[in-house]
Design a protein around this motif. Structure first.
Motif, PDB file in Angstrom:
ATOM      1  N   LYS A   2      36.591  40.797  38.934  1.00 27.75           N
ATOM      2  CA  LYS A   2      38.210  40.081  39.488  1.00 27.75           C
ATOM      3  C   LYS A   2      38.257  39.610  40.608  1.00 27.75           C
ATOM      4  O   LYS A   2      37.821  40.407  41.584  1.00 27.75           O
ATOM      5  CB  LYS A   2      39.030  40.886  38.726  1.00 27.75           C
ATOM      6  CG  LYS A   2      39.410  41.379  37.119  1.00 27.75           C
ATOM      7  CD  LYS A   2      40.418  41.881  36.632  1.00 27.75           C
ATOM      8  CE  LYS A   2      40.682  41.492  35.807  1.00 27.75           C
ATOM      9  NZ  LYS A   2      41.569  42.610  34.887  1.00 27.75           N
ATOM     10  N   SER A   3      39.085  39.068  41.138  1.00 25.54           N
ATOM     11  CA  SER A   3      39.080  38.037  42.529  1.00 25.54           C
ATOM     12  C   SER A   3      39.487  39.556  43.614  1.00 25.54           C
ATOM     13  O   SER A   3      39.455  39.427  44.103  1.00 25.54           O
ATOM     14  CB  SER A   3      39.752  36.878  42.445  1.00 25.54           C
ATOM     15  OG  SER A   3      41.208  37.058  42.175  1.00 25.54           O
ATOM     16  N   TRP A   4      40.669  40.193  42.849  1.00 28.96           N
ATOM     17  CA  TRP A   4      41.357  40.871  43.782  1.00 28.96           C
ATOM     18  C   TRP A   4      40.630  42.881  43.911  1.00 28.96           C
ATOM     19  O   TRP A   4      40.396  42.619  45.245  1.00 28.96           O
ATOM     20  CB  TRP A   4      42.505  41.401  43.247  1.00 28.96           C
ATOM     21  CG  TRP A   4      42.916  41.988  41.894  1.00 28.96           C
ATOM     22  CD1 TRP A   4      42.757  41.446  41.025  1.00 28.96           C
ATOM     23  CD2 TRP A   4      42.491  44.117  41.385  1.00 28.96           C
ATOM     24  NE1 TRP A   4      42.875  42.627  39.980  1.00 28.96           N
ATOM     25  CE2 TRP A   4      42.349  44.136  40.393  1.00 28.96           C
ATOM     26  CE3 TRP A   4      41.980  44.629  43.041  1.00 28.96           C
ATOM     27  CZ2 TRP A   4      42.526  44.683  39.883  1.00 28.96           C
ATOM     28  CZ3 TRP A   4      41.817  46.062  41.627  1.00 28.96           C
ATOM     29  CH2 TRP A   4      42.085  46.268  40.001  1.00 28.96           C
ATOM     30  N   LYS A   6      36.987  41.991  44.609  1.00 28.07           N
ATOM     31  CA  LYS A   6      36.223  41.718  45.230  1.00 28.07           C
ATOM     32  C   LYS A   6      36.739  41.487  46.894  1.00 28.07           C
ATOM     33  O   LYS A   6      36.062  42.388  47.471  1.00 28.07           O
ATOM     34  CB  LYS A   6      35.989  40.030  44.834  1.00 28.07           C
ATOM     35  CG  LYS A   6      34.602  40.183  43.270  1.00 28.07           C
ATOM     36  CD  LYS A   6      34.138  38.936  43.663  1.00 28.07           C
ATOM     37  CE  LYS A   6      33.227  38.773  42.537  1.00 28.07           C
ATOM     38  NZ  LYS A   6      33.478  37.577  42.275  1.00 28.07           N
ATOM     39  N   TYR A  52      44.945  45.179  45.204  1.00 27.28           N
ATOM     40  CA  TYR A  52      45.464  44.323  44.091  1.00 27.28           C
ATOM     41  C   TYR A  52      47.411  43.858  44.336  1.00 27.28           C
ATOM     42  O   TYR A  52      47.956  42.961  44.299  1.00 27.28           O
ATOM     43  CB  TYR A  52      46.227  46.018  43.047  1.00 27.28           C
ATOM     44  CG  TYR A  52      46.767  45.459  42.355  1.00 27.28           C
ATOM     45  CD1 TYR A  52      46.125  45.591  41.132  1.00 27.28           C
ATOM     46  CD2 TYR A  52      48.290  45.551  42.318  1.00 27.28           C
ATOM     47  CE1 TYR A  52      46.559  44.908  39.979  1.00 27.28           C
ATOM     48  CE2 TYR A  52      48.626  46.246  40.960  1.00 27.28           C
ATOM     49  CZ  TYR A  52      48.296  45.395  39.814  1.00 27.28           C
ATOM     50  OH  TYR A  52      48.975  45.434  38.606  1.00 27.28           O
ATOM     51  N   ARG A  55      46.718  40.426  45.524  1.00 27.82           N
ATOM     52  CA  ARG A  55      46.238  39.098  45.185  1.00 27.82           C
ATOM     53  C   ARG A  55      47.370  38.953  43.740  1.00 27.82           C
ATOM     54  O   ARG A  55      47.167  37.592  43.123  1.00 27.82           O
ATOM     55  CB  ARG A  55      44.634  39.029  44.434  1.00 27.82           C
ATOM     56  CG  ARG A  55      44.280  38.938  45.829  1.00 27.82           C
ATOM     57  CD  ARG A  55      43.995  37.957  46.529  1.00 27.82           C
ATOM     58  NE  ARG A  55      42.863  37.027  47.486  1.00 27.82           N
ATOM     59  CZ  ARG A  55      42.794  36.699  47.596  1.00 27.82           C
ATOM     60  NH1 ARG A  55      42.425  36.031  47.143  1.00 27.82           N
ATOM     61  NH2 ARG A  55      42.196  36.834  48.963  1.00 27.82           N
ATOM     62  N   LYS A  56      47.876  40.044  43.317  1.00 29.08           N
ATOM     63  CA  LYS A  56      48.489  40.177  42.186  1.00 29.08           C
ATOM     64  C   LYS A  56      50.346  39.171  41.899  1.00 29.08           C
ATOM     65  O   LYS A  56      50.862  39.180  41.154  1.00 29.08           O
ATOM     66  CB  LYS A  56      49.103  41.012  41.280  1.00 29.08           C
ATOM     67  CG  LYS A  56      47.168  41.983  41.118  1.00 29.08           C
ATOM     68  CD  LYS A  56      46.903  40.867  39.444  1.00 29.08           C
ATOM     69  CE  LYS A  56      45.915  41.593  39.182  1.00 29.08           C
ATOM     70  NZ  LYS A  56      45.319  41.123  37.649  1.00 29.08           N
TER      71      LYS A  56
END
Length: 68
Positions: A2-4, A6, A52, A55-56
């Motif tokens: 997931k991008s968060w 990375k 987290y 990005r969330k």
């Protein structure tokens, strides 16, 4: 991955290296390998938390004012 995750891992490694390698090089102090080894897992955890949270957070889900 997931991008968060990375983003968080990159941020954690960046911060650990920057604080434990770059700052001592600028100050002319000694780089302590044990301090670096201990701080990397700590910064990885904090990086994941930061990734987290940053990005969330979705600005599309904000409640609009009723006056608009």
């Amino acid at each position: 991955m997931k991008s968060w995750v990375k983003f968080g891992l990159f941020w954690g490694v960046f911060m650990a290296l920057f604080i434990n390698v770059v700052f001592p090089l600028f100050d002319g102090t000694e780089i302590i390998p044990m301090k670096l080894l201990v701080s990397i897992p700590v910064w990885l955890v904090f990086g994941l938390i930061f990734g987290y949270v940053s990005r969330k957070k979705d600005p599309k889900n904000k409640v609009r004012d009723s006056n608009e």
